[in-house]
Write a protein that holds these residues in place. Sequence first.
Motif, PDB file in Angstrom:
ATOM      1  N   VAL A 188       0.479  -1.125  -0.257  1.00 34.96           N
ATOM      2  CA  VAL A 188      -0.005   0.372   0.339  1.00 34.96           C
ATOM      3  C   VAL A 188       1.273   1.444  -0.337  1.00 34.96           C
ATOM      4  N   LYS A 189       1.794   0.861   0.801  1.00 35.56           N
ATOM      5  CA  LYS A 189       2.818   1.908   0.478  1.00 35.56           C
ATOM      6  C   LYS A 189       3.019   3.194  -0.543  1.00 35.56           C
ATOM      7  N   SER A 190       2.544   3.029  -2.056  1.00 34.37           N
ATOM      8  CA  SER A 190       2.885   3.672  -3.139  1.00 34.37           C
ATOM      9  C   SER A 190       1.175   4.489  -3.295  1.00 34.37           C
ATOM     10  N   LEU A 191       0.479   3.466  -3.370  1.00 33.46           N
ATOM     11  CA  LEU A 191      -0.997   3.907  -3.053  1.00 33.46           C
ATOM     12  C   LEU A 191      -1.948   5.216  -2.359  1.00 33.46           C
ATOM     13  N   GLN A 192      -2.663   5.767  -3.420  1.00 33.02           N
ATOM     14  CA  GLN A 192      -2.773   7.665  -2.642  1.00 33.02           C
ATOM     15  C   GLN A 192      -3.534   6.795  -1.778  1.00 33.02           C
ATOM     16  N   TYR A 193      -4.547   7.752  -1.086  1.00 34.34           N
ATOM     17  CA  TYR A 193      -5.890   7.234  -0.317  1.00 34.34           C
ATOM     18  C   TYR A 193      -6.263   8.741   0.163  1.00 34.34           C
ATOM     19  N   ASP A 194      -7.826   8.486   0.204  1.00 30.17           N
ATOM     20  CA  ASP A 194      -8.446  10.120   1.007  1.00 30.17           C
ATOM     21  C   ASP A 194      -7.773   9.901   2.187  1.00 30.17           C
TER      22      ASP A 194
ATOM     23  N   ASP B  67       7.438   5.252  16.159  1.00 25.41           N
ATOM     24  CA  ASP B  67       8.834   4.536  15.035  1.00 25.41           C
ATOM     25  C   ASP B  67       9.075   3.933  13.852  1.00 25.41           C
ATOM     26  N   SER B  68       8.132   4.597  12.566  1.00 29.44           N
ATOM     27  CA  SER B  68       8.383   3.444  11.559  1.00 29.44           C
ATOM     28  C   SER B  68       8.191   4.807  10.581  1.00 29.44           C
ATOM     29  N   ALA B  69      10.048   4.742   9.917  1.00 33.20           N
ATOM     30  CA  ALA B  69      10.009   5.810   9.413  1.00 33.20           C
ATOM     31  C   ALA B  69       8.645   5.417   8.355  1.00 33.20           C
ATOM     32  N   GLN B  70       8.521   4.627   6.740  1.00 35.05           N
ATOM     33  CA  GLN B  70       7.458   4.539   6.409  1.00 35.05           C
ATOM     34  C   GLN B  70       6.762   5.060   6.440  1.00 35.05           C
ATOM     35  N   VAL B  71       6.167   4.652   8.133  1.00 32.06           N
ATOM     36  CA  VAL B  71       4.335   5.195   8.426  1.00 32.06           C
ATOM     37  C   VAL B  71       4.677   6.964   8.525  1.00 32.06           C
ATOM     38  N   ILE B  72       5.079   7.061   9.243  1.00 35.47           N
ATOM     39  CA  ILE B  72       6.001   9.128   9.465  1.00 35.47           C
ATOM     40  C   ILE B  72       5.586   9.298   7.548  1.00 35.47           C
ATOM     41  N   GLU B  73       6.201   8.877   6.715  1.00 32.08           N
ATOM     42  CA  GLU B  73       6.927   9.450   5.203  1.00 32.08           C
ATOM     43  C   GLU B  73       5.086   9.511   4.829  1.00 32.08           C
ATOM     44  N   LYS B  74       4.624   7.793   4.397  1.00 35.01           N
ATOM     45  CA  LYS B  74       3.179   7.885   4.181  1.00 35.01           C
ATOM     46  C   LYS B  74       2.282   8.879   4.953  1.00 35.01           C
ATOM     47  N   LEU B  75       2.588   9.552   6.185  1.00 27.60           N
ATOM     48  CA  LEU B  75       2.152  10.893   6.543  1.00 27.60           C
ATOM     49  C   LEU B  75       1.552  12.065   6.031  1.00 27.60           C
ATOM     50  N   LYS B  76       3.315  11.816   5.349  1.00 28.79           N
ATOM     51  CA  LYS B  76       3.481  13.574   4.897  1.00 28.79           C
ATOM     52  C   LYS B  76       3.021  13.740   3.681  1.00 28.79           C
ATOM     53  N   GLN B  77       2.972  12.539   2.888  1.00 29.22           N
ATOM     54  CA  GLN B  77       3.124  12.582   1.422  1.00 29.22           C
ATOM     55  C   GLN B  77       1.063  12.640   1.248  1.00 29.22           C
ATOM     56  N   THR B  78       0.234  11.554   2.268  1.00 29.21           N
ATOM     57  CA  THR B  78      -0.809  11.972   2.064  1.00 29.21           C
ATOM     58  C   THR B  78      -1.423  13.665   2.294  1.00 29.21           C
ATOM     59  N   TYR B  79      -0.374  14.293   3.091  1.00 26.94           N
ATOM     60  CA  TYR B  79      -1.456  15.392   3.400  1.00 26.94           C
ATOM     61  C   TYR B  79      -0.664  16.995   2.473  1.00 26.94           C
ATOM     62  N   GLU B  80       0.823  16.350   2.154  1.00 24.83           N
ATOM     63  CA  GLU B  80       0.897  16.893   0.791  1.00 24.83           C
ATOM     64  C   GLU B  80       0.175  16.865  -0.069  1.00 24.83           C
ATOM     65  N   LYS B  81      -0.711  15.798  -0.566  1.00 34.27           N
ATOM     66  CA  LYS B  81      -1.601  15.373  -1.614  1.00 34.27           C
ATOM     67  C   LYS B  81      -3.292  16.025  -1.354  1.00 34.27           C
ATOM     68  N   GLY B  82      -3.274  16.774   0.156  1.00 35.84           N
ATOM     69  CA  GLY B  82      -4.355  17.511   0.266  1.00 35.84           C
ATOM     70  C   GLY B  82      -5.382  16.627   0.497  1.00 35.84           C
ATOM     71  N   LYS B  83      -4.577  15.976   1.293  1.00 30.26           N
ATOM     72  CA  LYS B  83      -5.911  14.205   1.876  1.00 30.26           C
ATOM     73  C   LYS B  83      -5.886  14.712   3.170  1.00 30.26           C
ATOM     74  N   VAL B  84      -6.914  13.452   3.747  1.00 30.21           N
ATOM     75  CA  VAL B  84      -6.933  13.433   4.979  1.00 30.21           C
ATOM     76  C   VAL B  84      -6.104  12.797   6.033  1.00 30.21           C
ATOM     77  N   VAL B  85      -5.261  13.410   7.255  1.00 24.50           N
ATOM     78  CA  VAL B  85      -4.716  12.458   7.908  1.00 24.50           C
ATOM     79  C   VAL B  85      -5.531  11.907   9.508  1.00 24.50           C
ATOM     80  N   ALA B  86      -6.333  10.668   9.633  1.00 27.67           N
ATOM     81  CA  ALA B  86      -6.950  11.013  10.929  1.00 27.67           C
ATOM     82  C   ALA B  86      -6.396   9.988  12.110  1.00 27.67           C
TER      83      ALA B  86
END
Length: 191
Positions: A59-65, A81-100
Amino acid sequence: MPNALVLLSNGCEETEAVTTIDLLTRAGIDVTYASITEEREVLCSRGVALLAQKTFSQVKSLQYDAVVLPGGVKGAENFRDSAQVIEKLKQTYEKGKVVAAICATPAMVLQHHNLFPNAKMTGFPTTKEAFKLWQDERAYYDDAHRILTSQGPATSIDFALKIIEVLVSKAKAAEVASGLVLPDGINDYRH
């Protein structure tokens, strides 16, 4: 229809995870729940084992709302402690999507990494001091920053309904709420 990714980690809070997955699915949102590791089985905070649909690499390269993080102290630590999770959150935010995020994760992940410094948030009440812009709400959506947070297991329904409202509509959230037999005063969606 919108889609959402619910991330699962060992030690995450099962009520928050399952309630969110269930209610978003009832709303017709395309929900994917994925482990943050390459193991699909996740052992939650109270010993309930969940079988994720996907692993993080799927799922790491897929986009979600929306990308959703349940709480639970150990689960929040694993997200933090997961760098990949933190990166996913940043990418989601940068794409204008919701972080919950709910419970311990707003403080232990979002605040810890100073991901959204100007966003108003809530979280588990004992973590209040970690927030610059604390909101004493069961579930709070900062629409200017697209950050949705909530307080804990008992606010899981409020959290999920607020995600539905943001991704679909308040009417859809009310429709889902109407089938839950909610007591008076639990949320804004009672008729």
